[in-house]
Motif scaffolding. Structure first.
Motif, PDB file in Angstrom:
ATOM      1  N   ARG A  48     -56.809 -31.852  12.715  1.00  0.00           N
ATOM      2  CA  ARG A  48     -55.847 -32.952  12.773  1.00  0.00           C
ATOM      3  C   ARG A  48     -56.394 -34.189  12.070  1.00  0.00           C
ATOM      4  O   ARG A  48     -55.656 -34.931  11.436  1.00  0.00           O
ATOM      5  CB  ARG A  48     -55.520 -33.284  14.218  1.00  0.00           C
ATOM      6  CG  ARG A  48     -54.417 -34.299  14.338  1.00  0.00           C
ATOM      7  CD  ARG A  48     -53.870 -34.333  15.723  1.00  0.00           C
ATOM      8  NE  ARG A  48     -52.625 -35.075  15.708  1.00  0.00           N
ATOM      9  CZ  ARG A  48     -52.331 -35.989  16.600  1.00  0.00           C
ATOM     10  NH1 ARG A  48     -53.147 -36.237  17.588  1.00  0.00           N
ATOM     11  NH2 ARG A  48     -51.188 -36.626  16.525  1.00  0.00           N
ATOM     12  N   LYS A  67     -52.788 -33.812   9.223  1.00  0.00           N
ATOM     13  CA  LYS A  67     -52.127 -34.095  10.494  1.00  0.00           C
ATOM     14  C   LYS A  67     -50.790 -33.359  10.595  1.00  0.00           C
ATOM     15  O   LYS A  67     -50.478 -32.757  11.620  1.00  0.00           O
ATOM     16  CB  LYS A  67     -51.912 -35.596  10.665  1.00  0.00           C
ATOM     17  CG  LYS A  67     -51.295 -35.969  11.996  1.00  0.00           C
ATOM     18  CD  LYS A  67     -51.073 -37.457  12.106  1.00  0.00           C
ATOM     19  CE  LYS A  67     -50.487 -37.906  13.410  1.00  0.00           C
ATOM     20  NZ  LYS A  67     -49.409 -37.137  13.954  1.00  0.00           N
ATOM     21  N   THR A  74     -49.830 -26.565  16.371  1.00  0.00           N
ATOM     22  CA  THR A  74     -50.618 -26.911  17.561  1.00  0.00           C
ATOM     23  C   THR A  74     -50.723 -25.736  18.524  1.00  0.00           C
ATOM     24  O   THR A  74     -51.699 -25.629  19.258  1.00  0.00           O
ATOM     25  CB  THR A  74     -50.033 -28.117  18.311  1.00  0.00           C
ATOM     26  OG1 THR A  74     -48.672 -27.862  18.598  1.00  0.00           O
ATOM     27  CG2 THR A  74     -50.174 -29.374  17.506  1.00  0.00           C
ATOM     28  N   TYR A  82     -58.408 -30.054  18.622  1.00  0.00           N
ATOM     29  CA  TYR A  82     -57.720 -30.605  17.439  1.00  0.00           C
ATOM     30  C   TYR A  82     -58.104 -29.900  16.141  1.00  0.00           C
ATOM     31  O   TYR A  82     -57.980 -30.469  15.066  1.00  0.00           O
ATOM     32  CB  TYR A  82     -57.920 -32.126  17.322  1.00  0.00           C
ATOM     33  CG  TYR A  82     -57.348 -32.878  18.496  1.00  0.00           C
ATOM     34  CD1 TYR A  82     -55.968 -32.961  18.664  1.00  0.00           C
ATOM     35  CD2 TYR A  82     -58.176 -33.472  19.435  1.00  0.00           C
ATOM     36  CE1 TYR A  82     -55.435 -33.631  19.741  1.00  0.00           C
ATOM     37  CE2 TYR A  82     -57.639 -34.145  20.519  1.00  0.00           C
ATOM     38  CZ  TYR A  82     -56.269 -34.223  20.675  1.00  0.00           C
ATOM     39  OH  TYR A  82     -55.734 -34.891  21.751  1.00  0.00           O
TER      40      TYR A  82
END
Length: 87
Positions: A48, A67, A74, A82
């Motif tokens: 991320r 990101k 996710t 992350y």
């Protein structure tokens, strides 16, 4: 005739540039079905941010930082560090 050609050429270049940037944004946010598919494109997984660290220990490859791509995948980050699908 001489004035119309540069106008048409400029318009064509502007529209091709704007369409190509839209397709790049869509490609960056691709959602993968599983880690095997994601690792074909990104061997180290997807992070991320650049400053995140792996909870699981050593990895072979450095993750790709994005990101938007991480947010689209996710569900593939099982340990919630992350970094999705790290290797």
């Amino acid at each position: 005739m001489k004035k119309i050609f540069p106008i048409v050429l400029s318009f064509g270049l502007l529209t091709s540039v704007s369409f190509s940037t839209v397709s790049n944004v869509d490609a960056a946010a691709k959602s993968y079905k599983n880690c095997t598919e994601l690792n074909k494109d990104y061997k180290g997984g997807v992070a991320r941010a650049a400053n995140v660290t792996n909870k699981g220990g050593k990895t072979k490859y450095k993750p790709y930082v994005s990101k938007s791509l991480y947010d689209a995948n996710t569900k593939l980050d099982r340990d919630k560090d992350y970094i999705a699908c790290e290797k």
